[in-house]
Enzyme design. Structure first.
Site, short mmCIF file in Angstrom:
data_model
loop_
_atom_site.label_atom_id
_atom_site.label_comp_id
_atom_site.label_asym_id
_atom_site.label_seq_id
_atom_site.Cartn_x
_atom_site.Cartn_y
_atom_site.Cartn_z
N GLY A 40 0.82 -1.20 0.00
CA GLY A 40 0.00 0.00 0.00
C GLY A 40 0.86 1.25 0.00
N CYS A 72 5.32 -6.09 1.73
CA CYS A 72 5.68 -4.68 1.75
C CYS A 72 4.95 -3.96 2.89
CB CYS A 72 5.42 -4.05 0.38
SG CYS A 72 6.36 -2.53 0.09
N TYR A 73 3.93 -3.12 2.58
CA TYR A 73 3.19 -2.47 3.66
C TYR A 73 2.58 -3.51 4.59
CZ TYR A 73 -0.25 0.35 6.13
OH TYR A 73 -1.00 0.96 7.12
N HIS A 104 8.09 -7.54 -3.56
CA HIS A 104 6.81 -7.95 -4.15
C HIS A 104 7.00 -9.26 -4.94
CE1 HIS A 104 4.34 -4.38 -3.26
NE2 HIS A 104 5.49 -3.74 -3.31
N GLU A 140 4.67 -10.98 -6.23
CA GLU A 140 3.59 -11.14 -7.20
C GLU A 140 3.92 -10.57 -8.58
OE1 GLU A 140 2.52 -7.34 -4.85
OE2 GLU A 140 3.65 -9.19 -4.58
N ASP A 174 -15.51 -10.96 -23.74
CA ASP A 174 -16.16 -10.88 -22.43
C ASP A 174 -17.66 -11.11 -22.52
OD1 ASP A 174 -13.59 -10.14 -21.72
OD2 ASP A 174 -14.05 -8.01 -21.71
N LYS A 195 -8.76 -11.10 -17.84
CA LYS A 195 -9.00 -11.37 -19.26
C LYS A 195 -8.48 -12.73 -19.69
CE LYS A 195 -10.23 -8.80 -22.18
NZ LYS A 195 -11.51 -8.56 -22.87
#
Length: 509
Positions: free
Chosen positions: A51, A78-79, A167, A169, A225, A365
């Site tokens: 964050g 992180c945060y 991070h 991710e 979609d 997606k």
């Protein structure tokens, strides 16, 4: 399932993607989710996102501390690491030197998160912080360090609380997915059972239970979609689904005709409606992009409700809303900033006679494309480049009218034709033309011109949340520019957009 608490990180949705890629179901909820709701969810593990704040600030977002008493593993990123660190009694302070970008992580303990990593070895990670962990809470140990972060990864002795300063991710962290899988499978003992096949079964049942004996109308644009939504709802309720293809005057060249041709053979009940005059009338003179999106959203609802009136028992509007649409439109999960309203999220009227049915709302997606293949969607639809719901209206910077649409539609068709001819259509995420709100001086046929400027935008991406500009061959760019200037009346200059996301968005509005 894994619960992800959102503290406003731009990467929160990427955490969810990595967890799902490991075939573990997860949900993102605000950092201040009530404790009772967490108990109802029964997570097998909880991840605290990064964050923009610092935990030592007076108004820093903090969770209910009682959540940490739940007998499940926690991973702070992180945060989120700062939150766990501080609540456990450690000290978090502003770093003397901020750390953004690549860093070399040195592994000091290769159990748990770093199982399979060589002890004392290094791995490349992505840092994005201005704080540091100054001291460990009692009973905690360091797992890894970097040159600027002596406590870059840590855990408590019980093996229930873990913190990462970097991070895992993001793709820039070399073995980030492996670190997250270690948390999921070695620490949380999750089972990799969440698959698209399972999603189809669960979602069909949910749709049947919610819709009951009523009818559903679905806006079918021809994109992947809305097509997946239509097939999924059709699987659930059959003939009680009516698909409506609205020609809003903002579609690409020949779009409405292509939709009718493709979907006529899929067994769907399709109605085509030409509402272009109504949309252009409502958009006349409007330049603000947020206002354009809202007007388009409202007008879509007006058209759908008018069409639904032919079926007295229609109660739902099915839409192809995706997770990136929600994240960018409405800051409903934690304090993340609203970037722009999508016409089918922030652009809908407050009072609507139809209930929304959005079965893809928490999918990305690429997940939707997998779903489309499972449902038997034709490859030409699955592989289509994303096209925004507001259509060409948000690729015309400024006011929208018939003449500007003519120019953009013709230029956009040339871009697609040349990308396909070069064999690059399936290699880029999106490629399209944008009409700019400026005129430039040119020389054509020995005469001075003062005409429109077209920007070409082409990006490479996986999920649309981040993107890099596509390094198209100069010869291809030259052919596109030459054709646009020569074939599209009213254009005398073409430029190429080399902005990445972030800081830019993929669409210009």
């Amino acid at each position: 399932m894994i619960l992800i608490l959102d503290f406003g990180s731009q990467y929160t949705q990427l955490i969810a993607r990595r967890v799902r890629e490991a075939h573990v179901y997860c949900e993102i909820h605000p950092y201040n989710i009530p404790l009772e709701r967490v108990r109802q969810l029964q997570p097998e593990g909880i991840i605290l996102s990064g964050g923009p704040a610092s935990v030592y600030e007076a108004d820093a977002p903090l969770p209910d501390a009682r959540i940490l008493q739940l007998p499940v593993p926690f991973l702070g990123i992180c945060y989120g690491m700062g939150v766990l660190h501080q609540l456990a009694g450690g000290v978090v302070a502003q770093a003397e030197r901020r750390e953004f970008g690549a860093a070399e992580l040195v592994i000091e303990e290769n159990t748990d998160l770093f199982a399979g990593f060589p002890l004392g070895g290094t791995t490349r990670v992505w840092m994005s912080h201005g704080d540091k962990m100054e001291s460990l809470p009692a009973g905690w140990q360091v797992l890894a360090r970097s040159a600027n972060s002596p406590i870059a990864a840590c855990r408590d002795r019980s093996g229930r609380f873990f913190g990462l300063q970097f991070h895992p991710e993001v793709v820039h962290t070399e073995r980030g997915a492996e670190i997250l899988r270690n948390f999921l499978f070695r620490v949380c003992r999750c089972e990799p059972t969440w698959t698209m096949e399972g999603f189809v079964e669960r979602e069909i049942q949910r749709i049947r239970e919610r819709v009951g004996a009523r009818r559903v109308v679905c806006g079918l644009s021809g994109g992947v979609d809305s097509a997946v939504v239509a097939l999924l709802v059709h699987r659930a309720i059959g003939e009680r689904l009516t698909c409506v293809c609205v020609d809003n005057g903002l579609l690409r060249h020949g779009e409405a005709e292509k939709v009718a041709a493709v979907f006529s053979g899929l067994g769907l009940h399709l109605r085509c409606v030409d509402a272009s005059a109504q949309f252009l009338r409502n958009l006349a003179g409007i330049e603000d992009p947020e206002q354009k999106r809202r007007i388009i959203g409202h007008t879509f609802i007006e058209v759908f409700e008018r069409e639904a009136a032919a079926f007295p028992d229609v109660a739902f509007l099915a839409q192809g809303t995706l997770y990136p649409d929600v994240i960018e439109s409405v800051s409903f999960k934690g304090p993340s900033a609203t970037i722009k309203s999508h016409h089918n999220v922030g652009g809908l009227p407050e009072r609507m006679h139809l209930e929304l049915l959005e079965p893809l709302r928490e999918l990305f997606k690429d997940e939707v494309r997998v779903l489309g293949r499972l449902l038997g969607l034709p490859p030409e639809i699955i592989g289509r480049h994303p096209f925004p719901g507001p259509g060409l209206a948000i690729r015309i910077i400024g006011a929208v009218d018939a003449e500007r649409l003519r120019i953009l539609r013709a230029a956009d068709a040339i871009v697609e034709q040349e990308i396909r001819a070069a064999g690059l259509y399936d290699r880029v995420w999106q490629a399209f033309a944008v009409l700019l709100p400026v005129r430039s001086v040119g020389v054509m046929g020995d005469a001075r011109t003062y005409e429109q400027v077209i920007a070409i935008r082409a990006v490479e991406s996986v999920d649309g949340m981040t993107a890099d500009w596509a390094q198209l061959p100069y010869a291809l760019l030259g052919r596109m520019a030459n054709r646009i200037v020569n074939e599209v009346r009213g254009v005398n200059r073409v430029v190429y957009d080399i902005s990445s996301k972030p800081p830019a968005t993929i669409e210009w509005e």
